[in-house]
Enzyme design. Sequence first.
Site, PDB file in Angstrom:
ATOM      1  N   GLY A  13       0.788  -1.249   0.000  1.00  0.00           N
ATOM      2  CA  GLY A  13       0.000   0.000   0.000  1.00  0.00           C
ATOM      3  C   GLY A  13       0.806   1.279   0.000  1.00  0.00           C
ATOM      4  O   GLY A  13       0.297   2.327   0.372  1.00  0.00           O
ATOM      5  N   SER A  19       1.599   8.113   2.119  1.00  0.00           N
ATOM      6  CA  SER A  19       0.870   6.873   2.414  1.00  0.00           C
ATOM      7  C   SER A  19       1.066   6.443   3.858  1.00  0.00           C
ATOM      8  O   SER A  19       2.189   6.493   4.390  1.00  0.00           O
ATOM      9  CB  SER A  19       1.374   5.741   1.511  1.00  0.00           C
ATOM     10  OG  SER A  19       1.082   5.990   0.155  1.00  0.00           O
ATOM     11  N   TYR A 155     -18.727   8.204   2.656  1.00  0.00           N
ATOM     12  CA  TYR A 155     -17.806   7.065   2.780  1.00  0.00           C
ATOM     13  C   TYR A 155     -18.484   5.806   2.203  1.00  0.00           C
ATOM     14  O   TYR A 155     -17.830   4.912   1.697  1.00  0.00           O
ATOM     15  CB  TYR A 155     -17.358   6.876   4.232  1.00  0.00           C
ATOM     16  CG  TYR A 155     -16.097   6.051   4.365  1.00  0.00           C
ATOM     17  CD1 TYR A 155     -14.921   6.451   3.744  1.00  0.00           C
ATOM     18  CD2 TYR A 155     -16.089   4.881   5.110  1.00  0.00           C
ATOM     19  CE1 TYR A 155     -13.763   5.696   3.841  1.00  0.00           C
ATOM     20  CE2 TYR A 155     -14.934   4.121   5.232  1.00  0.00           C
ATOM     21  CZ  TYR A 155     -13.779   4.525   4.594  1.00  0.00           C
ATOM     22  OH  TYR A 155     -12.636   3.781   4.705  1.00  0.00           O
ATOM     23  N   LYS A 162     -15.247  -1.704   5.226  1.00  0.00           N
ATOM     24  CA  LYS A 162     -14.426  -1.660   6.447  1.00  0.00           C
ATOM     25  C   LYS A 162     -15.068  -2.479   7.573  1.00  0.00           C
ATOM     26  O   LYS A 162     -14.355  -3.085   8.381  1.00  0.00           O
ATOM     27  CB  LYS A 162     -14.192  -0.213   6.895  1.00  0.00           C
ATOM     28  CG  LYS A 162     -13.278   0.601   5.970  1.00  0.00           C
ATOM     29  CD  LYS A 162     -11.890  -0.004   5.779  1.00  0.00           C
ATOM     30  CE  LYS A 162     -10.913   0.986   5.152  1.00  0.00           C
ATOM     31  NZ  LYS A 162      -9.641   0.330   4.762  1.00  0.00           N
ATOM     32  N   ILE A 191      -6.344  11.361   7.579  1.00  0.00           N
ATOM     33  CA  ILE A 191      -4.994  11.852   7.263  1.00  0.00           C
ATOM     34  C   ILE A 191      -4.984  12.216   5.785  1.00  0.00           C
ATOM     35  O   ILE A 191      -5.550  11.483   4.954  1.00  0.00           O
ATOM     36  CB  ILE A 191      -3.925  10.756   7.542  1.00  0.00           C
ATOM     37  CG1 ILE A 191      -3.930  10.374   9.022  1.00  0.00           C
ATOM     38  CG2 ILE A 191      -2.540  11.230   7.111  1.00  0.00           C
ATOM     39  CD1 ILE A 191      -2.951   9.255   9.363  1.00  0.00           C
ATOM     40  N   THR A 193      -3.836  11.810   2.780  1.00  0.00           N
ATOM     41  CA  THR A 193      -3.071  10.959   1.861  1.00  0.00           C
ATOM     42  C   THR A 193      -3.671  11.086   0.464  1.00  0.00           C
ATOM     43  O   THR A 193      -4.687  11.756   0.277  1.00  0.00           O
ATOM     44  CB  THR A 193      -3.160   9.492   2.297  1.00  0.00           C
ATOM     45  OG1 THR A 193      -4.538   9.120   2.267  1.00  0.00           O
ATOM     46  CG2 THR A 193      -2.607   9.275   3.691  1.00  0.00           C
ATOM     47  N   ALA A 195      -5.351   8.839  -1.204  1.00  0.00           N
ATOM     48  CA  ALA A 195      -6.716   8.304  -1.196  1.00  0.00           C
ATOM     49  C   ALA A 195      -7.688   9.283  -0.538  1.00  0.00           C
ATOM     50  O   ALA A 195      -8.830   9.413  -0.962  1.00  0.00           O
ATOM     51  CB  ALA A 195      -6.758   6.963  -0.472  1.00  0.00           C
TER      52      ALA A 195
HETATM   53  P1  NAD Z   1      -2.866   5.736  -0.153  1.00  0.00           P
HETATM   54  O1  NAD Z   1      -3.559   6.169  -1.397  1.00  0.00           O
HETATM   55  O2  NAD Z   1      -1.523   6.260   0.099  1.00  0.00           O
HETATM   56  O3  NAD Z   1      -2.830   4.138  -0.052  1.00  0.00           O
HETATM   57  C1  NAD Z   1      -3.786   3.296  -0.652  1.00  0.00           C
HETATM   58  C2  NAD Z   1      -2.990   2.198  -1.335  1.00  0.00           C
HETATM   59  O4  NAD Z   1      -3.835   1.183  -1.858  1.00  0.00           O
HETATM   60  C3  NAD Z   1      -2.160   2.742  -2.517  1.00  0.00           C
HETATM   61  O5  NAD Z   1      -0.806   2.468  -2.281  1.00  0.00           O
HETATM   62  C4  NAD Z   1      -2.676   1.944  -3.699  1.00  0.00           C
HETATM   63  O6  NAD Z   1      -1.676   1.661  -4.639  1.00  0.00           O
HETATM   64  C5  NAD Z   1      -3.158   0.685  -2.987  1.00  0.00           C
HETATM   65  N1  NAD Z   1      -4.042  -0.130  -3.814  1.00  0.00           N
HETATM   66  C6  NAD Z   1      -5.278   0.164  -4.308  1.00  0.00           C
HETATM   67  N2  NAD Z   1      -5.710  -0.821  -5.092  1.00  0.00           N
HETATM   68  C7  NAD Z   1      -4.744  -1.771  -5.113  1.00  0.00           C
HETATM   69  C8  NAD Z   1      -4.590  -3.032  -5.770  1.00  0.00           C
HETATM   70  N3  NAD Z   1      -5.525  -3.527  -6.597  1.00  0.00           N
HETATM   71  N4  NAD Z   1      -3.440  -3.741  -5.551  1.00  0.00           N
HETATM   72  C9  NAD Z   1      -2.473  -3.252  -4.743  1.00  0.00           C
HETATM   73  N5  NAD Z   1      -2.554  -2.072  -4.103  1.00  0.00           N
HETATM   74  C10 NAD Z   1      -3.677  -1.340  -4.287  1.00  0.00           C
HETATM   75  O7  NAD Z   1      -3.870   6.134   1.027  1.00  0.00           O
HETATM   76  P2  NAD Z   1      -3.847   5.776   2.596  1.00  0.00           P
HETATM   77  O8  NAD Z   1      -4.742   6.791   3.217  1.00  0.00           O
HETATM   78  O9  NAD Z   1      -2.478   5.611   3.086  1.00  0.00           O
HETATM   79  O10 NAD Z   1      -4.634   4.385   2.636  1.00  0.00           O
HETATM   80  C11 NAD Z   1      -4.119   3.209   3.229  1.00  0.00           C
HETATM   81  C12 NAD Z   1      -5.173   2.498   4.063  1.00  0.00           C
HETATM   82  O11 NAD Z   1      -5.496   3.311   5.180  1.00  0.00           O
HETATM   83  C13 NAD Z   1      -6.479   2.212   3.336  1.00  0.00           C
HETATM   84  O12 NAD Z   1      -6.972   0.934   3.733  1.00  0.00           O
HETATM   85  C14 NAD Z   1      -7.390   3.287   3.888  1.00  0.00           C
HETATM   86  O13 NAD Z   1      -8.739   2.885   3.831  1.00  0.00           O
HETATM   87  C15 NAD Z   1      -6.894   3.359   5.311  1.00  0.00           C
HETATM   88  N6  NAD Z   1      -7.262   4.563   6.082  1.00  0.00           N
HETATM   89  C16 NAD Z   1      -6.975   5.809   5.596  1.00  0.00           C
HETATM   90  C17 NAD Z   1      -7.324   6.924   6.349  1.00  0.00           C
HETATM   91  C18 NAD Z   1      -7.046   8.319   5.833  1.00  0.00           C
HETATM   92  O14 NAD Z   1      -7.708   9.267   6.292  1.00  0.00           O
HETATM   93  N7  NAD Z   1      -6.080   8.529   4.978  1.00  0.00           N
HETATM   94  C19 NAD Z   1      -7.961   6.779   7.589  1.00  0.00           C
HETATM   95  C20 NAD Z   1      -8.227   5.478   8.047  1.00  0.00           C
HETATM   96  C21 NAD Z   1      -7.879   4.374   7.290  1.00  0.00           C
HETATM   97  O1  0WE Z   2     -10.421   4.789   3.405  1.00  0.00           O
HETATM   98  C1  0WE Z   2     -10.282   5.937   3.049  1.00  0.00           C
HETATM   99  C2  0WE Z   2     -10.130   6.294   1.586  1.00  0.00           C
HETATM  100  C3  0WE Z   2     -10.661   5.216   0.735  1.00  0.00           C
HETATM  101  C4  0WE Z   2     -10.789   5.470  -0.741  1.00  0.00           C
HETATM  102  C5  0WE Z   2     -10.519   6.663  -1.387  1.00  0.00           C
HETATM  103  C6  0WE Z   2     -10.691   6.753  -2.757  1.00  0.00           C
HETATM  104  C7  0WE Z   2     -10.463   8.033  -3.521  1.00  0.00           C
HETATM  105  C8  0WE Z   2     -10.187   7.806  -4.985  1.00  0.00           C
HETATM  106  C9  0WE Z   2     -11.228   4.408  -1.465  1.00  0.00           C
HETATM  107  N1  0WE Z   2     -11.416   4.482  -2.793  1.00  0.00           N
HETATM  108  C10 0WE Z   2     -11.148   5.630  -3.448  1.00  0.00           C
HETATM  109  N2  0WE Z   2     -11.356   5.655  -4.791  1.00  0.00           N
HETATM  110  C11 0WE Z   2     -10.971   6.685  -5.573  1.00  0.00           C
HETATM  111  O2  0WE Z   2     -11.226   6.692  -6.796  1.00  0.00           O
HETATM  112  N3  0WE Z   2     -10.281   6.923   4.011  1.00  0.00           N
HETATM  113  C12 0WE Z   2     -10.538   6.559   5.379  1.00  0.00           C
HETATM  114  C13 0WE Z   2     -10.131   8.351   3.690  1.00  0.00           C
HETATM  115  C14 0WE Z   2     -11.507   8.925   3.557  1.00  0.00           C
HETATM  116  O3  0WE Z   2     -12.240   8.713   2.447  1.00  0.00           O
HETATM  117  C15 0WE Z   2     -13.478   9.327   2.643  1.00  0.00           C
HETATM  118  C16 0WE Z   2     -13.494   9.919   3.907  1.00  0.00           C
HETATM  119  C17 0WE Z   2     -12.230   9.652   4.502  1.00  0.00           C
HETATM  120  C18 0WE Z   2     -11.776  10.037   5.853  1.00  0.00           C
HETATM  121  C19 0WE Z   2     -14.579   9.400   1.793  1.00  0.00           C
HETATM  122  C20 0WE Z   2     -15.705  10.110   2.228  1.00  0.00           C
HETATM  123  C21 0WE Z   2     -15.736  10.687   3.483  1.00  0.00           C
HETATM  124  C22 0WE Z   2     -14.632  10.606   4.334  1.00  0.00           C
END
Ligand code: NAD
Ligand code: 0WE
Length: 255
Positions: A13, A19, A155, A162, A191, A193, A195
């Site tokens: 990831g 990330s 979400y 989740k 955070i 990031t 995504a």
């Molecule tokens: P990020 O975009 O840096 O990481 C998401 C990763 O998923 C990317 O590296 C992407 O390449 C990978 N991914 C998606 N599809 C894939 C596939 N088919 N094969 C391999 N890799 C794949 O964003 P992040 O915020 O660091 O997200 C990491 C995790 O943290 C996710 O599960 C996200 O739901 C979770 N999360 C994020 C937040 C937030 O606010 N950023 C909060 C809570 C949980």
């Molecule tokens: O898990 C996540 C992000 C997940 C995510 C984000 C994207 C954006 C681009 C999954 N799929 C996609 N597909 C895309 O094409 N988080 C916890 C971050 C997040 O995402 C939200 C949040 C928060 C926080 C979406 C709506 C509301 C709050």
Amino acid sequence: MIDLKDRTAIVFGVANKRSIAWGIAQKLNQAGARLLITYQNERLKLEAEDMIAELPGAEAYQCDVSNDAEIDRLFATLKEKHGKLDILVHSIGFAPADALKNDFLQTSREDFRIAHDISVYSLIALSRAAAPLMTAGGSILTLTYYGSTKVVPNYNVMGVAKAALEATVRYLAADLGRRNIRVNAISAGPIKTLAARAIGGLGLMLKSHEERSPLGRNVQQSEVGSTALFLASDLASGITGEVTYVDCGYNIMGF
Ligand code: NAD
Ligand code: 0WE
């Protein structure tokens, strides 16, 4: 000081330096673990390889987790090169963008399938492939979010995925416990990031979290990394099947 010398960790990831997976990889590396980092596809290869050059001894592998053959090939290579694996970090989540924009009621069958395949099934597939290499026990970690138990506007299907992911953590923990393989989730606060940035209104959401959380601020990538380091280490030897919130306390508040 947590010492992970002689431990091998694989982290899924990493897309860029923001990330959550990168924050975790750095903490594991600082504790002395050997790091194997995977990136999703060719498009992310160059950046991933540049970043990995900063981690002494780290190796990079490509793996799209929606592809069984790529998972099989990766773990066959790991078995050959390293033999043993101690830590696996799953930091992957994805739903098609439309599913996070439209009303939840409009979620299509295909978007539901993709969200669950990439965000949930992949943890089962990776755990099954990794377990035979975890011959001295192990720690498997995944990342979840508050939207699994409470409705967070937009979400949507990710919240449902989740919830399934957190249940998957419990079922895997029960299956793998006798092999001394622990399975846990970290529920991170929002955070900025890649995504998260793709989501509209993230700024407002971060501001509201800052105001409402007991600690009066947002959580940092490095704080999620530290908790992951703890859960990956022997300090957490009695913890499995749990969801640990790393959100500055936001989830405990009623209002
Ligand atoms: P990020 O975009 O840096 O990481 C998401 C990763 O998923 C990317 O590296 C992407 O390449 C990978 N991914 C998606 N599809 C894939 C596939 N088919 N094969 C391999 N890799 C794949 O964003 P992040 O915020 O660091 O997200 C990491 C995790 O943290 C996710 O599960 C996200 O739901 C979770 N999360 C994020 C937040 C937030 O606010 N950023 C909060 C809570 C949980
Ligand atoms: O898990 C996540 C992000 C997940 C995510 C984000 C994207 C954006 C681009 C999954 N799929 C996609 N597909 C895309 O094409 N988080 C916890 C971050 C997040 O995402 C939200 C949040 C928060 C926080 C979406 C709506 C509301 C709050």
